[in-house]
Design an enzyme around this catalytic site. Structure first.
Site, PDB file in Angstrom:
ATOM      1  N   LYS A  10      33.325  39.589  26.391  1.00 47.25           N
ATOM      2  CA  LYS A  10      34.537  38.842  26.080  1.00 47.25           C
ATOM      3  C   LYS A  10      34.638  38.640  24.558  1.00 47.25           C
ATOM      4  O   LYS A  10      33.647  38.852  23.835  1.00 47.25           O
ATOM      5  CB  LYS A  10      34.506  37.499  26.818  1.00 47.25           C
ATOM      6  CG  LYS A  10      34.483  37.646  28.354  1.00 47.25           C
ATOM      7  CD  LYS A  10      34.849  36.321  29.024  1.00 47.25           C
ATOM      8  CE  LYS A  10      33.927  35.934  30.130  1.00 47.25           C
ATOM      9  NZ  LYS A  10      34.291  34.681  30.805  1.00 47.25           N
ATOM     10  N   ARG A 120      24.273  39.929  37.556  1.00 47.11           N
ATOM     11  CA  ARG A 120      24.600  38.496  37.683  1.00 47.11           C
ATOM     12  C   ARG A 120      23.370  37.640  37.373  1.00 47.11           C
ATOM     13  O   ARG A 120      23.476  36.601  36.733  1.00 47.11           O
ATOM     14  CB  ARG A 120      25.116  38.172  39.090  1.00 47.11           C
ATOM     15  CG  ARG A 120      26.500  38.648  39.390  1.00 47.11           C
ATOM     16  CD  ARG A 120      27.571  38.040  38.514  1.00 47.11           C
ATOM     17  NE  ARG A 120      27.757  36.620  38.699  1.00 47.11           N
ATOM     18  CZ  ARG A 120      28.881  35.957  38.417  1.00 47.11           C
ATOM     19  NH1 ARG A 120      29.941  36.607  37.907  1.00 47.11           N
ATOM     20  NH2 ARG A 120      28.981  34.674  38.587  1.00 47.11           N
ATOM     21  N   THR A 126      27.682  30.359  35.470  1.00 43.86           N
ATOM     22  CA  THR A 126      28.968  30.340  34.755  1.00 43.86           C
ATOM     23  C   THR A 126      28.952  29.393  33.547  1.00 43.86           C
ATOM     24  O   THR A 126      29.502  29.703  32.499  1.00 43.86           O
ATOM     25  CB  THR A 126      30.093  29.892  35.727  1.00 43.86           C
ATOM     26  OG1 THR A 126      30.097  30.785  36.840  1.00 43.86           O
ATOM     27  CG2 THR A 126      31.443  29.894  35.055  1.00 43.86           C
ATOM     28  N   ARG A 137      23.601  34.014  29.173  1.00 40.73           N
ATOM     29  CA  ARG A 137      24.410  32.827  28.862  1.00 40.73           C
ATOM     30  C   ARG A 137      23.526  31.656  28.436  1.00 40.73           C
ATOM     31  O   ARG A 137      23.883  30.887  27.541  1.00 40.73           O
ATOM     32  CB  ARG A 137      25.270  32.451  30.071  1.00 40.73           C
ATOM     33  CG  ARG A 137      26.436  33.417  30.303  1.00 40.73           C
ATOM     34  CD  ARG A 137      27.110  33.176  31.633  1.00 40.73           C
ATOM     35  NE  ARG A 137      28.338  33.950  31.793  1.00 40.73           N
ATOM     36  CZ  ARG A 137      29.012  34.039  32.928  1.00 40.73           C
ATOM     37  NH1 ARG A 137      28.582  33.407  34.013  1.00 40.73           N
ATOM     38  NH2 ARG A 137      30.117  34.752  33.004  1.00 40.73           N
ATOM     39  N   ASN A 157      31.440  31.994  27.606  1.00 37.76           N
ATOM     40  CA  ASN A 157      30.140  32.352  28.182  1.00 37.76           C
ATOM     41  C   ASN A 157      29.837  33.835  28.007  1.00 37.76           C
ATOM     42  O   ASN A 157      29.108  34.431  28.784  1.00 37.76           O
ATOM     43  CB  ASN A 157      30.064  31.914  29.647  1.00 37.76           C
ATOM     44  CG  ASN A 157      31.226  32.432  30.464  1.00 37.76           C
ATOM     45  OD1 ASN A 157      31.960  33.305  30.027  1.00 37.76           O
ATOM     46  ND2 ASN A 157      31.386  31.910  31.665  1.00 37.76           N
ATOM     47  N   HIS A 160      31.931  38.753  31.126  1.00 35.38           N
ATOM     48  CA  HIS A 160      32.368  38.755  32.522  1.00 35.38           C
ATOM     49  C   HIS A 160      31.460  39.739  33.251  1.00 35.38           C
ATOM     50  O   HIS A 160      31.146  40.798  32.712  1.00 35.38           O
ATOM     51  CB  HIS A 160      33.817  39.229  32.646  1.00 35.38           C
ATOM     52  CG  HIS A 160      34.154  39.595  34.062  1.00 35.38           C
ATOM     53  ND1 HIS A 160      34.512  38.659  34.999  1.00 35.38           N
ATOM     54  CD2 HIS A 160      34.109  40.794  34.719  1.00 35.38           C
ATOM     55  CE1 HIS A 160      34.697  39.250  36.169  1.00 35.38           C
ATOM     56  NE2 HIS A 160      34.449  40.551  36.019  1.00 35.38           N
TER      57      HIS A 160
END
Ligand code: IDP
Ligand code: MG
Length: 193
Positions: A10, A120, A126, A137, A157, A160
């Site tokens: 991002k 993930r 998140t 993150r 964060n 994606h």
């Protein structure tokens, strides 16, 4: 078990110059880069990537925000004007579309066994505030729902990452034409087979 999953760097991770550092983590674990492009995202793509019609996604974002507010003893109505998870989710979605269309992103397809779950796990929770140290993150951000919502912006964060296999298939198809995705062998594939 070979899967493909979509990772978007991002605007915050691109602007912070973290693309190389983060990419090397994915490479080291054995994930193969099979597609990559730097791009400006138009509104049409952003709308399809963050679909207003996907109830679970919208309510999930709203729900996480409400939980976070409850933990912190904050009144959601005073803070974001609603206590309805759907309404809050739609508001966050607007912020996300504005954010992802405002500055360049890097879109990448990673391939490997259990790629969706593996990515993930590496990306983490998140909310960077809640992401374990060692996750991307958790290691590179401290952002929270509270800071984001006070600033009327999405949580920064960094990445994606597709949430489940069906989401990954939809997203890889959305972001890449099939002729942009390559196929090759990594040397350790022989050892890990
Ligand atoms: P994920 O990125 O971990 O899959 P999702 O629930 O799919 O999380 O949410 C998509 C994105 O929306 C998040 O990565 C984050 O940038 C943003 N977001 C989620 N919850 C909030 C919030 O409470 N406030 C602001 N932004 C949020
Ligand atoms: Mg998600």
């Amino acid at each position: 078990m070979k899967e493909q999953t979509l990772v978007i760097f991002k605007p915050d991770s691109v602007a912070r110059g973290l693309v190389g550092t983060i990419t090397s983590r994915f490479e080291k674990v054995g994930l193969k880069i099979v597609a990559a492009k730097m791009m400006m995202v138009n509104r049409e793509l952003a709308d399809k990537h963050y679909p207003a019609s996907r109830e679970a996604f919208i309510n999930g974002m709203g729900g996480k925000t409400l939980e976070n507010y409850q933990d912190m003893g904050i009144d959601p109505v005073k803070e974001v004007g609603s206590a309805d998870p759907h309404e809050i989710g739609l508001k966050i979605r607007e912020w996300l579309v504005d954010m992802i269309t405002a500055a360049p992103v890097l879109a990448v397809v990673l391939e490997g066994p259990h790629a969706v779950e593996l990515v993930r796990k590496m990306v983490g929770h998140t909310l960077p505030l809640k992401s374990a140290p060692g996750t991307i993150r958790g290691d590179y951000s401290f952002d929270s729902s509270y800071l984001a919502n006070v600033g009327k912006r999405p949580i920064k964060n960094l990445l994606h990452a597709s949430g489940q296999l069906d989401e990954a298939k939809y997203e890889v198809d959305l972001w890449f034409n099939s002729d942009e995705i390559v196929s090759y062998e990594r040397v350790e594939e022989d050892i890990m087979r």
